[in-house]
Design a protein around this motif. Structure first.
Motif, PDB file in Angstrom:
ATOM      1  N   UNK A  37       0.803  -1.218   0.000  1.00 14.48           N
ATOM      2  CA  UNK A  37       0.000   0.000   0.000  1.00 14.48           C
ATOM      3  C   UNK A  37       0.836   1.268   0.000  1.00 14.48           C
ATOM      4  N   UNK A  38       2.152   1.122   0.096  1.00 14.63           N
ATOM      5  CA  UNK A  38       3.041   2.288   0.119  1.00 14.63           C
ATOM      6  C   UNK A  38       3.281   2.809  -1.295  1.00 14.63           C
ATOM      7  N   UNK A  39       3.534   4.106  -1.394  1.00 17.88           N
ATOM      8  CA  UNK A  39       3.800   4.750  -2.671  1.00 17.88           C
ATOM      9  C   UNK A  39       5.296   4.726  -2.950  1.00 17.88           C
ATOM     10  N   UNK A  40       5.648   4.450  -4.204  1.00 19.85           N
ATOM     11  CA  UNK A  40       7.047   4.500  -4.602  1.00 19.85           C
ATOM     12  C   UNK A  40       7.163   5.194  -5.956  1.00 19.85           C
ATOM     13  N   UNK A  41       8.372   5.711  -6.223  1.00 20.71           N
ATOM     14  CA  UNK A  41       8.648   6.404  -7.478  1.00 20.71           C
ATOM     15  C   UNK A  41       9.258   5.421  -8.466  1.00 20.71           C
ATOM     16  N   UNK A  42       8.857   5.548  -9.717  1.00 22.23           N
ATOM     17  CA  UNK A  42       9.390   4.688 -10.769  1.00 22.23           C
ATOM     18  C   UNK A  42       9.354   5.447 -12.093  1.00 22.23           C
ATOM     19  N   UNK A  43       9.860   4.844 -13.121  1.00 28.28           N
ATOM     20  CA  UNK A  43       9.703   5.381 -14.474  1.00 28.28           C
ATOM     21  C   UNK A  43       9.732   4.205 -15.443  1.00 28.28           C
ATOM     22  N   UNK A  44       8.997   4.349 -16.513  1.00 23.18           N
ATOM     23  CA  UNK A  44       8.907   3.286 -17.508  1.00 23.18           C
ATOM     24  C   UNK A  44      10.091   3.379 -18.461  1.00 23.18           C
ATOM     25  N   UNK A  45      10.583   2.219 -18.881  1.00 26.32           N
ATOM     26  CA  UNK A  45      11.671   2.161 -19.845  1.00 26.32           C
ATOM     27  C   UNK A  45      11.294   1.226 -20.981  1.00 26.32           C
ATOM     28  N   UNK A  46      11.872   1.466 -22.133  1.00 27.15           N
ATOM     29  CA  UNK A  46      11.741   0.535 -23.245  1.00 27.15           C
ATOM     30  C   UNK A  46      12.955   0.683 -24.152  1.00 27.15           C
ATOM     31  N   UNK A  47      13.050  -0.209 -25.115  1.00 25.02           N
ATOM     32  CA  UNK A  47      14.176  -0.217 -26.038  1.00 25.02           C
ATOM     33  C   UNK A  47      13.654   0.062 -27.441  1.00 25.02           C
ATOM     34  N   UNK A  48      14.343   0.971 -28.145  1.00 30.73           N
ATOM     35  CA  UNK A  48      13.994   1.297 -29.526  1.00 30.73           C
ATOM     36  C   UNK A  48      15.122   0.798 -30.420  1.00 30.73           C
ATOM     37  N   UNK A  49      14.787  -0.038 -31.393  1.00 33.42           N
ATOM     38  CA  UNK A  49      15.785  -0.499 -32.356  1.00 33.42           C
ATOM     39  C   UNK A  49      16.283   0.686 -33.176  1.00 33.42           C
ATOM     40  N   UNK A  50      17.520   0.590 -33.659  1.00 30.19           N
ATOM     41  CA  UNK A  50      18.047   1.665 -34.496  1.00 30.19           C
ATOM     42  C   UNK A  50      18.962   1.091 -35.565  1.00 30.19           C
ATOM     43  N   UNK A  51      19.279   1.936 -36.520  1.00 28.52           N
ATOM     44  CA  UNK A  51      20.258   1.587 -37.552  1.00 28.52           C
ATOM     45  C   UNK A  51      21.578   2.302 -37.287  1.00 28.52           C
ATOM     46  N   UNK A  52      21.709   2.931 -36.121  1.00 33.24           N
ATOM     47  CA  UNK A  52      22.900   3.708 -35.795  1.00 33.24           C
ATOM     48  C   UNK A  52      24.104   2.807 -35.527  1.00 33.24           C
ATOM     49  N   UNK A  53      25.264   3.325 -35.842  1.00 33.56           N
ATOM     50  CA  UNK A  53      26.495   2.678 -35.404  1.00 33.56           C
ATOM     51  C   UNK A  53      26.600   2.881 -33.896  1.00 33.56           C
TER      52      UNK A  53
END
Length: 108
Positions: A37-53
């Motif tokens: 029931x306690x509140x905590x801080x978080x953030x969402x993450x994801x991965x984006x594919x790329x064509x970058x070196x």
């Protein structure tokens, strides 16, 4: 807004070609624990594919992109929690959605 926080090196299973993806992180959000029931801080993450070196991808770290990391429903899959080794079943993933774009639905 999301921020590019890291670069992930991967290898194509079939061709063994190496490629680099961008790890993006959304804004801070506060969530209430279902167990305590306690509140905590978080953030969402994801991965984006790329064509970058690798060099170009690393130059992107720290840049901000307009949009959000959204929770998207998908087919159920097993996920192993890295810290504990516990296996849980999930039916969602996180995806970067550019500002003004719509969340994509998985193909049936």
């Amino acid at each position: 807004m999301v921020k590019i926080v890291d670069v992930k090196r991967s290898e194509n299973n079939t061709t063994k070609e190496v490629f680099f993806s961008l790890v993006v992180q959304g804004d801070i959000e506060f969530v209430q624990s279902k167990e305590t029931g306690r509140t905590y801080a978080t953030s969402r993450q994801c991965i984006i594919s790329s064509t970058f070196s690798e060099q170009v991808a690393l130059q992107m770290v720290g840049k901000q992109l307009p949009g959000n990391v959204e929770k998207v429903d998908c087919e159920e899959y097993d996920y192993i929690i890295p810290d504990s080794g516990e296996i849980i079943r999930l039916s969602h993933r996180y995806e970067y959605v550019a500002e003004g774009a719509k969340v994509t639905k998985p193909q049936s």
